[in-house]
Design an enzyme around this catalytic site. Structure first.
Site, PDB file in Angstrom:
ATOM      1  N   ASP A 113      -7.485  11.912  10.944  1.00  0.00           N
ATOM      2  CA  ASP A 113      -7.529  11.355   9.368  1.00  0.00           C
ATOM      3  C   ASP A 113      -8.198   9.955   9.615  1.00  0.00           C
ATOM      4  OD1 ASP A 113      -7.225  11.480   6.940  1.00  0.00           O
ATOM      5  OD2 ASP A 113      -5.152  10.929   6.622  1.00  0.00           O
ATOM      6  N   GLY A 161       4.224   7.717   2.923  1.00  0.00           N
ATOM      7  CA  GLY A 161       5.351   6.524   2.472  1.00  0.00           C
ATOM      8  C   GLY A 161       4.676   5.461   1.899  1.00  0.00           C
ATOM      9  N   GLY A 186       0.829  -1.360   0.039  1.00  0.00           N
ATOM     10  CA  GLY A 186      -0.102  -0.029  -0.026  1.00  0.00           C
ATOM     11  C   GLY A 186       0.759   1.234  -0.211  1.00  0.00           C
ATOM     12  N   LYS A 221       6.458   0.260   6.955  1.00  0.00           N
ATOM     13  CA  LYS A 221       6.161   1.585   6.366  1.00  0.00           C
ATOM     14  C   LYS A 221       7.598   2.235   6.071  1.00  0.00           C
ATOM     15  CE  LYS A 221       3.454   5.587   7.550  1.00  0.00           C
ATOM     16  NZ  LYS A 221       2.347   6.071   8.021  1.00  0.00           N
ATOM     17  N   VAL A 240       4.170   1.218   2.061  1.00  0.00           N
ATOM     18  CA  VAL A 240       4.141   0.057   2.956  1.00  0.00           C
ATOM     19  C   VAL A 240       4.507  -1.153   2.231  1.00  0.00           C
ATOM     20  CG1 VAL A 240       2.627  -0.934   4.904  1.00  0.00           C
ATOM     21  CG2 VAL A 240       2.208   1.298   4.436  1.00  0.00           C
TER      22      VAL A 240
END
Ligand SMILES: *[C@@H]1O[C@H](CO)[C@@H](O)[C@H](O)[C@H]1NC(C)=O
Ligand SMILES: *[C@@H]1O[C@H](CO)[C@@H](O)[C@H](O)[C@H]1NC(C)=O
Ligand SMILES: *[C@@H]1O[C@H](CO)[C@@H](O)[C@H](O)[C@H]1NC(C)=O
Ligand SMILES: *[C@@H]1O[C@H](CO)[C@@H](O)[C@H](O)[C@H]1NC(C)=O
Ligand SMILES: *[C@@H]1O[C@H](CO)[C@@H](O)[C@H](O)[C@H]1NC(C)=O
Ligand SMILES: *[C@@H]1O[C@H](CO)[C@@H](O)[C@H](O)[C@H]1NC(C)=O
Length: 916
Positions: free
Chosen positions: A698, A579, A574, A595, A581
């Site tokens: 978030d 960043g 991902g 990550k 992952v």
């Protein structure tokens, strides 16, 4: 009864085992500290006054220990100490403060533990400082190393690791080279307020990256290099936090910039430079100004008058300044003022300032000025290497007959005011970078404008118009290209080395990868965060020397490279805003998620470092079954990596919105409900179950990760903010994702826990409808899920139509969905005070979940568990339990179980006894 007793004994045994194990880990460390302290005592000639005699070093004066008898502070300022510091000091792995200022200690300064927070070593005789001393010191807040005869050293790149840095003071410390460009707003030190680099051997300019920094004190005076610091002071006009700036004793040129934004400035010392131009009124008007030193520059115009009480040293007589009079505040003659305003857009070149003395341009021979009968008749600035624009103020010199500006790099256009000059005979602007229409002059005026490629054109062509600036940026482009090329070559070298290394190494565990060479390249295939634009950057290099993983949570880059097959593309699971992952697999098959924060080859790190420290700070403080656990981190050169438990089923967003493409089954309502409850519990914990209040900022489905059992955990704590103590609402820089952001937060930046509640409401709406928070495929009025959902909720019939079609809706399910929909509306209420607390959401949802799963009990429910231990403590304990050294990361599945599930075998005595 018997059963109970057995249980009790069992747990007692556990306690014994635990205490035993604990003593095994603590005693060696303690012993080691004693040993190190005795070495220190023997080499620094410890005077009798220190009374370092007790066998228990923790009782020694000026030494502090923690409750486990580990040395945490050594404070030896002004003790007449001599000798050198032993290299063994690095073994004090809990050391937070090291102070030895004002002694006569010599030799090489030793490495110290990465746990260090304060390093105060000024006024000694240390001769060497290792360049990588600061590597990995992410807790370091204060460095004072002034007045040491260090052999020449550069400000090391490893300093970037010190993300907590507030004070860096290294005056008279033998520093050479330039001021690095990471001390600014976008650099790794968001909290830096004090930067002192005076009396070193620095050269070059004040980097533009200082613009917008939070620095309050900037001391760069008195450099002893040949060139000293040079360039202009323009950047300080954007350093609005400055209270004190000493830039004296350098080679700064150009004018004092507009300082009107620096309303905190009280002490400014610019003396002994080559500053030119008029002292700006904004300096005189600074509200807090107390001391100002301007002597020995080439300042021009009227001598500045400061208000009473401001200490000023611009002594007119000895000072080299070129003020037009000796009388403070007396204005210059109008002719002088005109000439000064003419050279203002040329940046007040030094050669004019050197030559233009007094208040009468015709009395002395002023450079470039020819007078006739006390009036200026000719201005001749030809071939003077000047750049800038042609001032329309020339036109007020009505006696001028010739204006000669040829062979420079003037930009802009020819001002049409020049056509009004009554006596003008010749205008020569040839060989510059002017553009635009040549205005029409009287008949008889000789015009020379050849050698301006863009003259006559409406717009400058990109090259010639910006003159020097353009060629400057060209150089930059070339420079950057070179840097990138060099970087690539280095990368290739490293990759080649690695390949050879891997090749040579006997392939112990079926290393399936044959393609190490393509490992470091990263592309953006998977876009987890739908609303965050992401640019991936290639980063690499082995950093400065292997970083040994000393801290409990520090994991070496080598291990992480190994487990992710050198960050192979196939391992990418991902991408977030900050960043990429990667999935990694340890030797025993345990899976982890790594990550890798975005970092550049260049020094212009963006948000990365802040997010990194923020995330570590948060994750080491909060642990919960429904928050993704941090297992460790790595800081190596520019690399910043975080290691988490691996969540095999990935993000909720995939299951909600992309299940078809991913070949998955849509989520059942029961599952959605339990996910919602998991998230609510995780967020409730963040908001209030810890001593401090954390706000996630978030929350969204791509930040909710699922395990194989489809239980959910909240992740991505990069934006989490800790609410200041006792404050329910506070203001921050806006961050988050559109569609999930509470209106009051988006509009004002005022942040409360209710902003998370709002986002949670949006997530509930998504769970009910299967639609995204912002759905561009919908007609305009339906794009925003919250608005649409609220509208549809008003009416029973319309409500039925918005339920995700994949959900099988029977009567019972409908009731449950209805309740959740109401909760969603409640959570996403427009006004924050209308929204419930997270605990309300937990109550509502858990009552619904229980309907489905009346028998299931959360054995290890949050409320029964001791969360007093910080994560590092917990990690240390289970690592010890597993008999693993902290020197390598061999997480076994069982160790992960203990870290993750808080089962009763976890090693806290409290937990054990609570089960008895
Ligand atoms: C500024 O200093 C640098 C390095 O010392 C030097 O290369 C450069 O020429 C100087 N610039 C000026 C305008 O003197
Ligand atoms: C700067 O000016 C103040 C006020 O006159 C004076 O006290 C101080 O000594 C000056 N500092 C330097 C370095 O000249
Ligand atoms: C300077 O020029 C002004 C008009 O522009 C004129 O009145 C004056 O007499 C001149 N001064 C001298 C000394 O010629
Ligand atoms: C401008 O430079 C050119 C070439 O260097 C030279 O031939 C010319 O004489 C110069 N013109 C002036 C006015 O200095
Ligand atoms: C870690 O240490 C254990 C035991 O000391 C050893 O067997 C294992 O190979 C090491 N693992 C790595 C990755 O170095
Ligand atoms: C760890 O958990 C897994 C599944 O949750 C279980 O199968 C395994 O036995 C556990 N390992 C240990 C050592 O507790």
């Amino acid at each position: 009864m018997i059963k109970l007793e057995l249980l009790f004994r069992g747990s007692l045994n556990l306690v014994f085992v635990f205490v035993f194990v604990l003593s095994i880990i603590i005693i060696p460390a303690k012993c080691q500290d004693v040993e190190v302290m005795n070495i220190l005592k023997s080499v620094i000639n410890s005077p009798i006054t220190l009374e370092w005699t007790d066998p228990d070093v923790c009782k020694w004066r000026r030494i502090q220990c923690d409750s486990r008898k580990r040395v945490t502070a050594i404070q030896l300022g002004s003790q007449n100490l001599q000798g050198f510091l032993p290299q063994e000091l690095v073994k004090l792995t809990n050391l937070q403060r090291f102070e030895c200022q004002s002694n006569a200690l010599t030799g090489s300064f030793p490495y110290l533990s990465k746990t260090l927070q304060r390093l105060v070593i000024h006024d000694n005789k240390f001769s060497f400082i290792p360049g990588d001393l600061f590597t990995g010191m992410s807790n370091l807040q204060e460095v004072r190393m002034d007045d040491n005869p260090f052999s020449p050293w550069w400000i090391p790149n490893s300093l970037r690791d010190c993300v907590s840095l507030q004070t860096f003071s290294a005056q008279s410390a033998g520093i050479v080279g330039t001021i690095p460009n990471f001390f600014g707003r976008d650099g790794p030190f968001p909290g830096l307020v004090f930067l002192a680099l005076s009396n070193n051997f620095l050269e070059g300019v004040l980097p533009a990256s200082l613009s917008g920094s939070s620095i309050e004190t900037l001391l760069v005076n008195g450099q002893n290099s040949n060139n000293k610091l040079n360039g202009t002071l323009a950047v300080i006009q954007n350093m609005a936090s400055l209270k004190q700036i000493w830039a004296n004793g350098n080679s700064f040129t150009g004018p004092i910039p507009d300082l009107s934004r620096l309303d905190q400035l009280s002490d400014i010392n610019l003396r002994d430079n080559q500053l030119t131009g008029v002292v700006p009124p904004s300096l005189m008007n600074l509200p807090r100004l107390q001391v100002v030193n301007l002597t020995n520059n080439y300042l021009q115009g009227s001598p500045p008058m400061f208000r009473d009480g401001v200490g000023v040293d611009n002594n007119m007589d000895g000072g080299r300044n070129q003020f037009c009079t000796n009388i403070l505040g007396q204005p210059c003659s109008s002719l002088v003022n005109v000439l000064l305003s003419v050279i203002e857009p040329l940046g007040y070149p030094l050669k004019f300032a050197e030559s233009w003395q007094g208040n009468d341009p015709c009395a002395n021979k002023w450079l470039g000025i020819v007078c006739s009968n006390g009036n200026i008749s000719i201005i001749n600035f030809q071939s003077m290497g000047i750049t800038g624009t042609i001032s329309p103020t020339f036109a007020t010199l009505s006696s001028l007959t010739k204006l000669l500006l040829a062979n420079n790099t003037l930009i802009g256009t020819i001002p049409k005011q020049l056509t009004t000059m009554p006596l003008l005979q010749e205008l020569d602007v040839s060989n510059n970078h002017l553009y635009g229409r040549v205005p029409s002059f009287r008949n008889g005026v000789v015009l020379k404008f050849g050698g301006n490629p863009d003259i006559g054109k409406d717009k400058p062509s990109t090259y010639s118009s910006y003159g020097l600036e353009e060629s400057g940026s060209k150089i930059n482009v070339v420079g950057v290209t070179i840097i990138i090329l060099v970087g690539l070559v280095i990368l290739l070298g490293v990759v080649a080395l690695l390949t050879i290394k891997f090749w040579k190494r006997p392939r112990d565990n079926s290393s399936k990868s044959t393609s190490h060479h393509d490992a470091i390249m990263v592309d953006h295939k998977y876009q987890l965060d739908e609303n965050v634009v992401h640019v991936s950057v290639v980063a690499g290099g082995e950093g400065g020397g292997a970083l040994s993983p000393t801290g409990n949570m520090v994991i070496s880059i080598q291990v992480l490279r190994q487990v992710t097959h050198n960050f192979r593309e196939e391992n990418i699971i991902g991408k977030g805003g900050f960043g990429t992952v990667y999935k990694g697999e340890l030797h025993d098959g345990t899976q982890i998620a790594v990550k890798r924060m975005q970092s550049g080859i260049t020094d212009t790190d963006e948000k990365g470092p802040n997010e990194f420290t923020s995330e570590i700070a948060v994750l080491t403080k909060v642990r919960h079954k429904h928050l993704v656990a941090l297992l460790g981190y790595c800081l190596d050169g520019s690399e910043r990596l975080l290691v988490y438990e691996y969540m095999p089923q990935g993000a909720l967003s995939k299951h909600l919105f992309n299940w078809k493409e991913e070949g998955m089954k849509p989520l059942e309502w029961k599952t959605r409900l339990s996910i919602a409850l998991d998230v609510a519990r995780g967020v409730e914990y963040l908001h209030g179950l810890t001593q401090q209040i954390f706000i996630h900022r978030d929350l969204k489905p791509s930040n909710i990760l699922l395990g194989d059992d489809l239980r959910a955990k909240v992740s991505d704590f990069g934006l989490v903010r800790l609410a200041p103590e006792g404050k329910a609402s506070f203001q921050t820089r806006l961050a988050g994702t559109f569609g999930y952001m509470a209106p009051e937060y988006a509009a004002t930046g005022r942040l409360t826990t209710k902003a998370d509640v709002y986002s949670f409401g949006v997530i509930l709406m998504e769970l009910v409808t299967g639609r995204k928070a912002l759905d561009e495929s919908q007609p305009e009025e339906n794009i925003h899920l919250v608005t649409w959902f609220r509208r549809m909720l008003l009416n029973k019939d319309s409500f039925r139509t918005i339920i995700d079609r994949t959900i099988e809706v029977d009567e019972e399910t409908y009731e449950s969905i209805n309740t959740v929909a109401e909760l969603a509306g409640h959570c996403s209420a427009r006004e924050p005070y209308q929204r419930p607390d997270m605990s309300h959401a937990v109550n509502v949802l858990s009552s619904l979940v229980e309907v489905w799963k009346p028998i299931e009990q959360d054995v290890d429910d949050v409320y029964g568990i001791n969360f007093d231990m910080t994560l590092p403590e917990a990690l240390q304990r289970w690592q010890a339990f597993e008999g693993k050294s902290t020197m390598n990361l061999t997480l076994s599945p069982s160790s992960l179980n203990t870290s993750r599930d808080n089962t009763h075998s976890r090693t806290s005595p409290n937990v054990s006894s609570s089960h008895s």
